[in-house]
Design an enzyme around this catalytic site. Structure first.
Site, PDB file in Angstrom:
ATOM      1  N   TRP A  51       0.808  -1.241   0.000  1.00  0.00           N
ATOM      2  CA  TRP A  51       0.000   0.000   0.000  1.00  0.00           C
ATOM      3  C   TRP A  51       0.836   1.283   0.000  1.00  0.00           C
ATOM      4  CZ3 TRP A  51      -4.814   1.959  -0.369  1.00  0.00           C
ATOM      5  CH2 TRP A  51      -5.002   3.264   0.116  1.00  0.00           C
ATOM      6  N   ASP A  54      -0.047   9.222   0.228  1.00  0.00           N
ATOM      7  CA  ASP A  54       0.554  10.524  -0.087  1.00  0.00           C
ATOM      8  C   ASP A  54       2.063  10.522  -0.387  1.00  0.00           C
ATOM      9  OD1 ASP A  54      -1.833  10.784   1.244  1.00  0.00           O
ATOM     10  OD2 ASP A  54      -1.083  12.083   2.814  1.00  0.00           O
ATOM     11  N   TRP A  78      -4.453   0.387   3.701  1.00  0.00           N
ATOM     12  CA  TRP A  78      -3.839   1.319   4.655  1.00  0.00           C
ATOM     13  C   TRP A  78      -3.613   0.626   6.001  1.00  0.00           C
ATOM     14  CZ3 TRP A  78      -4.554   3.758   9.331  1.00  0.00           C
ATOM     15  CH2 TRP A  78      -3.852   4.956   9.537  1.00  0.00           C
ATOM     16  N   PHE A 110       2.967   9.647   9.866  1.00  0.00           N
ATOM     17  CA  PHE A 110       2.066  10.219   8.868  1.00  0.00           C
ATOM     18  C   PHE A 110       2.832  11.191   7.959  1.00  0.00           C
ATOM     19  CE2 PHE A 110      -2.643   9.792  10.361  1.00  0.00           C
ATOM     20  CZ  PHE A 110      -2.507   8.419  10.402  1.00  0.00           C
ATOM     21  N   SER A 111       2.066  11.894   7.111  1.00  0.00           N
ATOM     22  CA  SER A 111       2.672  12.722   6.068  1.00  0.00           C
ATOM     23  C   SER A 111       3.498  13.879   6.604  1.00  0.00           C
ATOM     24  CB  SER A 111       1.589  13.262   5.144  1.00  0.00           C
ATOM     25  OG  SER A 111       1.155  12.207   4.323  1.00  0.00           O
ATOM     26  N   GLU A 237      -6.073  18.810   4.895  1.00  0.00           N
ATOM     27  CA  GLU A 237      -4.913  17.918   4.969  1.00  0.00           C
ATOM     28  C   GLU A 237      -3.789  18.431   4.059  1.00  0.00           C
ATOM     29  OE1 GLU A 237      -6.821  13.611   6.070  1.00  0.00           O
ATOM     30  OE2 GLU A 237      -6.727  14.022   3.940  1.00  0.00           O
ATOM     31  N   TRP A 321      -9.761   8.830  -1.556  1.00  0.00           N
ATOM     32  CA  TRP A 321     -10.117   8.019  -0.384  1.00  0.00           C
ATOM     33  C   TRP A 321     -11.478   7.342  -0.525  1.00  0.00           C
ATOM     34  CZ3 TRP A 321      -6.735   5.977   2.536  1.00  0.00           C
ATOM     35  CH2 TRP A 321      -5.557   6.636   2.850  1.00  0.00           C
TER      36      TRP A 321
HETATM   37  C1  FRU Z   1      -3.978  12.276   3.454  1.00  0.00           C
HETATM   38  C2  FRU Z   1      -3.753  11.715   4.835  1.00  0.00           C
HETATM   39  C3  FRU Z   1      -2.924  12.659   5.672  1.00  0.00           C
HETATM   40  C4  FRU Z   1      -2.258  11.743   6.664  1.00  0.00           C
HETATM   41  C5  FRU Z   1      -2.012  10.516   5.836  1.00  0.00           C
HETATM   42  C6  FRU Z   1      -2.088   9.239   6.609  1.00  0.00           C
HETATM   43  O1  FRU Z   1      -4.241  11.317   2.489  1.00  0.00           O
HETATM   44  O2  FRU Z   1      -4.980  11.429   5.456  1.00  0.00           O
HETATM   45  O3  FRU Z   1      -3.665  13.700   6.258  1.00  0.00           O
HETATM   46  O4  FRU Z   1      -1.083  12.280   7.187  1.00  0.00           O
HETATM   47  O5  FRU Z   1      -2.987  10.514   4.816  1.00  0.00           O
HETATM   48  O6  FRU Z   1      -1.671   8.156   5.849  1.00  0.00           O
END
Ligand code: FRU
Length: 519
Positions: A51, A54, A78, A110-111, A237, A321
């Protein structure tokens, strides 16, 4: 008989990181035939296996483009997030690198973004060997489960070997979430020359927050943006924030905010604002958000740090998503958009265009395809599924439609309607769609804006499971995944106007090039 070659690689992360309790070993089984899997992109980046979402930490350093990305190395859905890593010398072929950053006791990774700390302000390296510093969001799933609201904080890590191995800072988290904001994430950091400070922009639910720092470790809150402006159909985001030159040579600042759901054609999308930044706060006179891409599959995109100012280069995640976890692939899931150059252009007001970087197009061999049927401009080409089709039409534009089809009766339609002054992509009958009832509908529509007064170019990039439609050099863009039952091999163009300079180029697979490395 084709012999499968198994390349098994086990990545053992041996680094000493004081906030780590244990470093898991990640094993990935990559088969060469997974690169020939039906829907596997041939010239877009997709993860070696499992998987991806971002793009993260896009940074250029020592002739190398780094692409980190949200990665779950155990499944095609995810899960606990890591930063995967790939590098490129030309933004065309990518080399898969070791998983870069692993979750730890503070949370999933995370991102976020990465910089090269050239002056070693952080003290993590030296001026001879400046550190690469990444800032990411720690997402603490246990705290979230327990009902706490401050489960997202920001951490940093550094690398002294060009992004290969990373050490987490012992003082993490560096931005603590003092106001207990539920969605507090996705830090974008960059060096701001005018104020001689590092700037951080992150999102907190319904707004962005700006901070600065002299050393990347201690951050001061400066201002908020956006509570009462823009689209708020979902959580904000993945911000990005950068200067661009206007056509008349002034500098304007652009703030990207991805939002999910709430995009104009449903689900995930990226809105933006154009304004001014004084080193502390961002101001715009825009009354309404603008959108970077009206297709349903360009999300959470950010731009490269450490490139020259006139090379603002963007990569987005080519999914949504609404159905990202259901798309019909088996060993890997999702791909990135082509790297695109961003520019400001004026069509009554300023907009951001996005169009594939020159490196992607430069060496393509274009030829003039031969018509099969005169009346509706129909052509057959066995490699259409891996191509760039482009042609020119006069302005003012009249209705036109491009149809890609195959022997199974799938048809993908793209075009323009004058009465609505809109471009569109219609994938309702373009191929497989039964994996999600949110995929096929609606027809994606984009208000038309133009950079050019006379003749405009229409350009379509097609890969095994995507199309990227660019009108007028990226003034209007629609990016969409498509899953035809068999590859498209026929195209036709319907228009009352004369189609000029019709060209097609087959795009070679970058995964078969000598540069390909899967380990
Ligand atoms: C965007 C998001 C971010 C987060 C990440 C988690 O697609 O939801 O806000 O950091 O994916 O994987």
């Amino acid at each position: 008989m084709k012999k499968p070659i198994f390349i098994l690689f086990t990545l053992i992360f041996l680094q000493s990181c004081k906030t780590e309790t244990k470093e898991p070993a990640v094993s990935q089984e990559i088969t060469t035939d997974s690169y020939t899997e039906e829907y596997r992109p041939q010239y877009h980046f997709s993860p070696p296996a499992h998987w991806m979402n971002d793009p993260n930490g896009l940074v250029f350093y020592e002739d190398t483009y780094h692409l980190f990305y949200q990665y779950y190395p155990e499944d095609t859905k995810w899960g606990p997030m890591h930063w995967g890593h790939a590098t490129s010398k030309d933004l065309k072929s990518w080399k898969n690198e070791k998983v870069a950053i692993y979750p730890d006791s503070l949370g999933y990774i995370f991102s976020g973004s990465a910089v090269v700390d050239l002056k070693n302000t952080s003290g993590f390296g030296s001026s001879d060997n400046p550190p690469m510093v990444a800032m990411f969001t720690y997402h603490n799933a246990e705290k979230e489960k327990a009902g706490d609201t401050n489960y997202q904080t920001q951490g940093i890590a550094y690398s002294l070997d060009n992004g290969e191995s990373w050490t987490k800072y012992t003082g993490n988290p560096v931005v603590k979430n003092d106001k207990d904001q539920k969605d507090f994430r996705d830090p974008k950091i960059f060096w701001h020359e005018e104020s001689q400070k590092w700037i951080l922009v992150l999102v907190a639910g319904d707004h962005a927050e700006i901070y600065n720092s002299t050393d990347l470790k201690s951050w001061q809150y400066l201002s908020d943006f956006g509570k009462n402006l823009g689209a708020h159909g979902g959580v904000w985001e993945c911000p990005d924030f950068f200067p661009l030159k206007t056509p008349s040579g002034d500098t304007k600042w652009v703030l990207f905010i991805s939002i999910n759901p709430g995009a104009p054609n449903g689900g995930s999308g990226t809105q933006y604002f154009i304004g001014d930044f004084d080193g502390k706060s961002f101001k715009t006179d825009q009354k309404q958000e603008k959108w970077l891409d009206y297709g349903r599959d360009n999300y959470a995109g950010i731009t490269y740090n450490n490139l020259p100012e006139d090379e603002r280069t963007f990569i987005g995640w080519m999914s949504n998503w609404f159905y990202a976890e259901q798309t019909p692939t088996t060993k890997w899931r999702s791909a990135m958009t082509l790297p695109r150059k961003l520019e400001l252009y004026k069509d009554s007001t300023l907009y951001v265009s996005n169009y594939p970087v020159a490196a992607v197009i430069k060496d393509l061999n274009y030829f003039s395809p031969q018509k099969e049927k005169e009346q509706n401009q129909q052509y057959t080409d066995s490699l259409l599924q891996k191509s760039n089709l482009k042609f020119e039409l006069p302005r003012p534009l009249s209705d036109f439609e491009i149809i890609y089809s195959n022997t199974q009766g799938d048809s993908l339609k793209m075009g323009y309607t004058k009465s609505e002054n809109q471009f569109y992509v219609d994938r309702t009958k373009a191929g497989q769609s039964d994996f999600s009832n949110r995929f096929a509908e609606p027809v994606m529509k984009a208000p038309a804006h133009f950079k050019t007064d006379n003749t405009i170019e229409v350009s379509v990039f097609t890969d095994q499971s995507s199309i990227e439609f660019f009108a007028d050099k990226g003034a209007t863009v629609l990016t969409a995944q498509v899953f035809p039952h068999v590859p498209y091999t026929t195209f036709s163009i319907k228009t009352q106007d004369e189609v000029k300079n019709l060209k097609l180029a087959h795009i070679p697979s970058t995964w078969n090039s000598p540069n390909q490395k899967n380990n």
